[in-house]
Design a protein around this motif. Structure first.
Motif, PDB file in Angstrom:
ATOM      1  N   GLN A 106     -30.622 -62.378 -19.666  1.00  0.00           N
ATOM      2  CA  GLN A 106     -29.951 -62.040 -21.141  1.00  0.00           C
ATOM      3  C   GLN A 106     -29.103 -63.361 -21.531  1.00  0.00           C
ATOM      4  O   GLN A 106     -28.168 -63.220 -20.832  1.00  0.00           O
ATOM      5  N   ASP A 107     -29.708 -63.856 -22.474  1.00  0.00           N
ATOM      6  CA  ASP A 107     -28.828 -65.126 -22.567  1.00  0.00           C
ATOM      7  C   ASP A 107     -27.880 -64.886 -23.967  1.00  0.00           C
ATOM      8  O   ASP A 107     -28.347 -64.702 -25.106  1.00  0.00           O
ATOM      9  N   ASN A 108     -26.784 -64.599 -23.710  1.00  0.00           N
ATOM     10  CA  ASN A 108     -25.686 -64.157 -24.626  1.00  0.00           C
ATOM     11  C   ASN A 108     -24.883 -65.148 -25.154  1.00  0.00           C
ATOM     12  O   ASN A 108     -24.055 -65.082 -26.029  1.00  0.00           O
ATOM     13  N   ARG A 109     -25.374 -66.551 -25.184  1.00  0.00           N
ATOM     14  CA  ARG A 109     -24.615 -67.762 -25.588  1.00  0.00           C
ATOM     15  C   ARG A 109     -24.870 -67.777 -26.765  1.00  0.00           C
ATOM     16  O   ARG A 109     -25.951 -67.395 -27.496  1.00  0.00           O
ATOM     17  N   PRO A 110     -23.801 -68.030 -28.032  1.00  0.00           N
ATOM     18  CA  PRO A 110     -24.055 -68.134 -29.159  1.00  0.00           C
ATOM     19  C   PRO A 110     -25.234 -69.249 -29.456  1.00  0.00           C
ATOM     20  O   PRO A 110     -25.319 -70.129 -28.737  1.00  0.00           O
ATOM     21  N   LYS A 111     -26.183 -69.141 -30.408  1.00  0.00           N
ATOM     22  CA  LYS A 111     -27.106 -69.862 -30.586  1.00  0.00           C
ATOM     23  C   LYS A 111     -26.743 -71.540 -31.118  1.00  0.00           C
ATOM     24  O   LYS A 111     -27.255 -72.284 -30.497  1.00  0.00           O
ATOM     25  N   ASP A 112     -25.753 -71.444 -32.025  1.00  0.00           N
ATOM     26  CA  ASP A 112     -25.591 -72.940 -32.573  1.00  0.00           C
ATOM     27  C   ASP A 112     -24.018 -73.419 -32.218  1.00  0.00           C
ATOM     28  O   ASP A 112     -23.320 -73.551 -33.140  1.00  0.00           O
ATOM     29  N   VAL A 113     -23.803 -73.526 -30.869  1.00  0.00           N
ATOM     30  CA  VAL A 113     -22.900 -74.273 -30.876  1.00  0.00           C
ATOM     31  C   VAL A 113     -23.002 -75.540 -30.031  1.00  0.00           C
ATOM     32  O   VAL A 113     -23.646 -75.839 -29.277  1.00  0.00           O
TER      33      VAL A 113
END
Lengths: 437, 437
Positions: B430-437
Motif C-alpha cells: 500500500q503505497d500512500n506516498r503522494p504521487k508528485d512530491v
C-alpha cells in the motif's frame, strides 16, 4: 427466413426415425443406469434387469420417476456409473431450492453436451463471424462453461466476461463489437437501465441477439428487453441435472423451445396423479437424459411447468417445442389459500410501459392473514413527484393483478434503480411469513 | 523418484534438436507476425521481411523487443494475425500494473495451450485418478480456464470451484476427496488459517499437492504452506501475453521451473542496457511465443526478474529451468533512494515461525522522508497479551529486515486474521506516498 441447422439430418429427422433413435439410446441409458447403486436397486425393483426390457418408447413408463430428493439421497456417488478415474469434471448446483446436486461427466459427455449447446446457438442464426459475450457466472454453475464451450464450438469469438461488473460489460461490448450476449433476463434489464444511467448510446454497441435463461421470465419481459435494447432475445432452457444449457432452445421462429429429442426424452405429467398428459396440456416436465454416460438420470421430475406445442414449427425441425416455463411446481405461492405463481405477477407488471425494469414480490403475515406486497420500479420517464399520476399507476397495477390472481395486493412504487439487483439468478420473492403458523 | 512425462520425446529432446525445432518454429512465428499491423512495421523496419531471414537462433537478436506499452498501443487489433472470424476466444488481463492487454486465440491455439498446461500438471506426478479443485477466478483471467482445460486433458476430475468462498472450498475437498488444488499462495495460506479457525481437521481432507502461482512468492512461503497443509507445493509461471499458465512449471525435483522451450524462447537481459545475459545471471525475462497463431508476440519484455539454472535437472528434462520470479522490474520500491523488492520483505517475514499467514507493506511520507511500515499477523499460537514476547518479536523482525534491506522499518503486529485478505492476487503493498512530491 433462411434457417440454418447445426446438424440438419438430426434436427429434421422424421418423427418415426427420431423415436426409433430414442428407443435405441434409451436401451443404452438403462444399461448404463443399472451400473449405478441407485438405479440397480430402483430399476430391478421395477422389474427392469437390462436395456432389452425396453422394446418401445411406451416401455419408458415402466421406469419409476427420479426426484431431486433421490439425487440428494444418492450423494455423492449413488448416480455414478463409471469408475471415478474416468470422470473429468463435476458440476454442482446449489439450485434455486435446497441442497446441492452433483453431476459427473466423462470426456465424451462434455463433448456431446457441447454439441447440443452449439446446435442451440447456431439455430438462432449465429456463426463464426459473431462476437459472443458470456455474461454469466463461470465455475460450478453450468451456464458459464456450458455456453462458453458451445460458443467456441460454433467458432464465435467468445469473451468469457462472467457476470457482474456492468460498466466493464459495456466497455467490452464497445471494444470488441459484441453481437450476442448470454445473461439472465434480469441482468439484461439491469444492463439496459445502467446504459441509460451512464449515458452509453445504443449506437456505440453492435448487439443483435441475447440468449436469456437460468430463471423463468414472461413473454412481456422478453418483449421489453427486445424493445429497449433493440435486439432479438432467445429463450434458453436447461438444468444441471440434464447437463445444463442445451436441453431446449428457441429457433429463429421464437415460438417455443425445441427439446432436443435425440438427447432427451420429454414427458409432461400431472404432478398430482403422476399420469402422463397428452401434448398441449400443461403439467410437470419429466426428462430422461440420453446423452450422458457418467451420471445417467431417467425420468427426472424437473418440477418445471410447461406443455408441448402440437403444431409443426415453420423452421422444419421435427423436435417438439416446449412452451416457456411458467414456473415450478415448488415455487407456487399459497396466499390465503389461493395458488399464485410469481410468473403471473411478472406478466402483469412487465406488460406496462410505465413500469421500470425491476420488481419484487413480498409476502407478510398480518394477524392470521397473508399480505401480498408487490414492489415495482417506475420507468425512468416517470416523475416521482407527480402524485396524481403515481396513484393512478398504482391503482392500475393493483386492479390488473387482482383480476389475474384474485388476490388484492398492496402495490408500492419505487424509483428506478431502488430495488435490489442480483448478478446471478434474480430473487423475485421475499417470503417473510413465519414458517410454522 | 519415478518421473512421468506427458510427452517424453519433446521433454527430453537433446538440446541441439530442441534448438533446431525452435529455429523452425521461430521462422513460422515471424511469418505469422508479419501479418499483423504492428510487426509488419516493426519487423520490416528492422530489416526482417520473412521468416527466412532467421537462419539460426542467434538471429533472434535481430528482432526488436516488444513491450507492454506496444501491446496497449496496438489495442484492439494491432497484434491480430488472422481474420477475426477465425478467432474463438479472447482473454484480457487488467494486469497487476496498468491497462488491459488482449490476446486472441484460434481453435488450434487453445488446443496447444491446453497441451502445455497438461504437460505441467502431469509432470508433477498427477494422473487421471486425481481430483483437482481449481480455486481460482474463471473468466477473462487466464488462470481459471487455462488450468481447467489442462486438468481435463490430463483426465483428472476437475472441480471448477473458482476463487473465494473458503468454507465451501473445504466442503468440496471433503465431499469429493480433492487431492490437488490450484490457487494463489496467499489464498492457500488463508485456507489454512480458516481451516484452523473453523476446526476442520487435516485428516478430513486428502489434499496432497497444490499448484501456486499468479503472484510472486518466496521459498519460505512455499515451505510454510507445505508444512502447514502437509502437501507438496509446485511453483507455476505464466502470463496472459504468453497464453497464461503453462509457460514454465516445476517438476517433481522442485528446483526451478522448466521453461517449455518448444513453445517459448526465453532470454534473460539486462533491463538497463537491454543486452542478453548468460545463463546463471539475473535479469529481465524476455519471451517469444512459438505456439500461438492468432496473436504472435516476439521478444516480449515480461518485466519479471529471474535467471536460468546452469546445471541439468535430475528429472532428465532438457528444457532450461528458471529461478522463481523474485519480483518485477516495475514493482521495485524506491524508499529514501534505496531499491527494495517486496519479495525481500516477504522472505524475512515468512521465514519466522512466530509469524502468521498474512502481512502488508505500507509506505508513507513523514515530512520529506519515506516511512516503511511492515504490518505482520502473528501466528495463531502467539498470545496477544504477552507484551514482552510481542516486543521481542517486533524487534527481531525489525532487525532482520534492516539487515536485509538496509532500511529501518516500523513493524506493527496484528492478530491472526486482522489484515485484509484478497481472493485473487494478493495486494501486499500500500503505497500512500503522494504521487508528485
Amino acid at each position: 427466413m433462411n434457417f440454418q441447422y447445426w446438424n440438419s439430418e438430426i434436427e429434421k429427422m422424421p418423427r418415426q426415425d427420431l423415436e426409433a433413435l430414442q428407443v435405441k439410446k434409451l436401451k443404452a441409458a438403462v444399461d448404463q443406469a443399472l451400473k449405478t447403486p441407485f438405479y440397480k436397486e430402483r430399476l430391478t425393483g421395477a422389474g427392469i434387469k437390462s436395456g432389452d426390457d425396453i422394446k418401445t418408447l411406451s416401455d419408458l413408463r415402466k421406469i419409476p420417476y427420479t426426484t431431486k430428493h433421490d439425487l440428494r439421497d444418492g450423494f455423492p456417488y449413488g448416480f455414478l456409473s463409471i469408475p471415478k478415474e474416468e470422470v473429468v469434471r463435476l458440476h454442482a448446483s446449489s439450485g434455486t431450492t435446497g441442497a446441492p446436486t452433483t453431476i459427473y461427466f466423462n470426456a465424451g459427455d462434455i463433448k456431446r453436451w457441447t454439441g447440443y449447446v452449439a446446435r442451440c446457438i447456431y439455430g438462432t442464426g449465429c456463426n463464426k463471424t459473431d462476437v459472443f459475450q458470456n455474461m454469466i457466472t463461470y465455475g460450478l454453475f453450468t451456464g458459464g462453461l456450458g455456453f462458453h464451450q458451445g460458443g467456441e464450438e460454433v467458432g464465435m469469438l467468445v469473451i468469457p466476461s462472467g457476470s457482474g461488473n456492468t460498466t466493464r460489460q459495456f466497455r467490452l461490448m464497445q471494444d470488441f463489437g459484441t453481437t450476442v450476449v448470454h445473461a439472465t433476463p434480469s441482468f439484461l434489464l439491469h444492463v439496459e437501465s445502467k446504459m441509460k444511467e451512464e449515458g452509453v448510446s445504443r449506437d456505440s454497441i453492435k448487439l443483435r441477439k441475447a440468449f436469456a435463461g437460468a430463471e423463468p421470465y414472461s413473454e412481456d419481459t422478453r418483449r421489453r428487453i427486445e424493445e429497449l435494447l433493440k435486439i432479438d432475445v432467445y429463450n434458453s432452457y436447461g438444468l444441471s441435472e440434464m447437463n445444463g444449457p442445451g436441453v431446449a432452445f428457441e429457433c429463429q421462429c421464437k415460438s417455443g423451445l425445441h427439446l432436443w429429442e435425440d438427447g432427451y426424452i420429454g414427458e409432461i405429467i400431472d404432478p398430482d396423479t403422476l399420469e402422463p398428459l397428452p401434448d398441449g396440456q400443461t403439467g410437470e416436465l419429466v426428462l430422461t437424459c440420453l446423452c450422458r454416460e457418467a451420471t445417467p438420470i431417467l425420468r427426472y421430475r424437473t418440477r418445471d411447468l410447461s406443455s408441448f406445442y402440437t403444431d409443426a414449427c415453420a423452421c422444419g425441425r421435427t423436435h417438439r417445442r416446449l412452451r416457456r416455463i411458467t414456473g415450478r411446481t415448488d415455487d407456487m405461492l399459497i396466499i390465503n389459500g389461493v395458488n399464485v405463481f410469481p410468473s403471473q405477477i411478472e406478466e402483469v407488471v412487465m406488460a406496462m410501459k410505465e413500469v421500470g425494469n425491476n420488481y419484487l414480490i413480498v409476502l407478510e403475515k398480518e394477524g392470521v392473514l397473508d399480505r401480498l406486497i408487490v414492489k415495482v420500479e417506475v420507468g425512468a420517464n416517470v416523475f416521482m413527484d407527480d402524485s396524481r399520476l403515481l396513484n393512478a399507476l398504482k391503482e392500475k397495477i393493483r386492479k390488473t393483478l387482482q383480476a389475474m390472481i384474485t388476490i388484492n395486493p398492496k402495490v408500492e412504487l419505487h424509483e428506478s434503480g431502488a430495488l435490489p439487483v442480483s448478478e446471478g439468478k434474480a430473487k423475485r420473492v421475499q417470503d417473510n411469513r413465519p414458517k410454522d403458523v
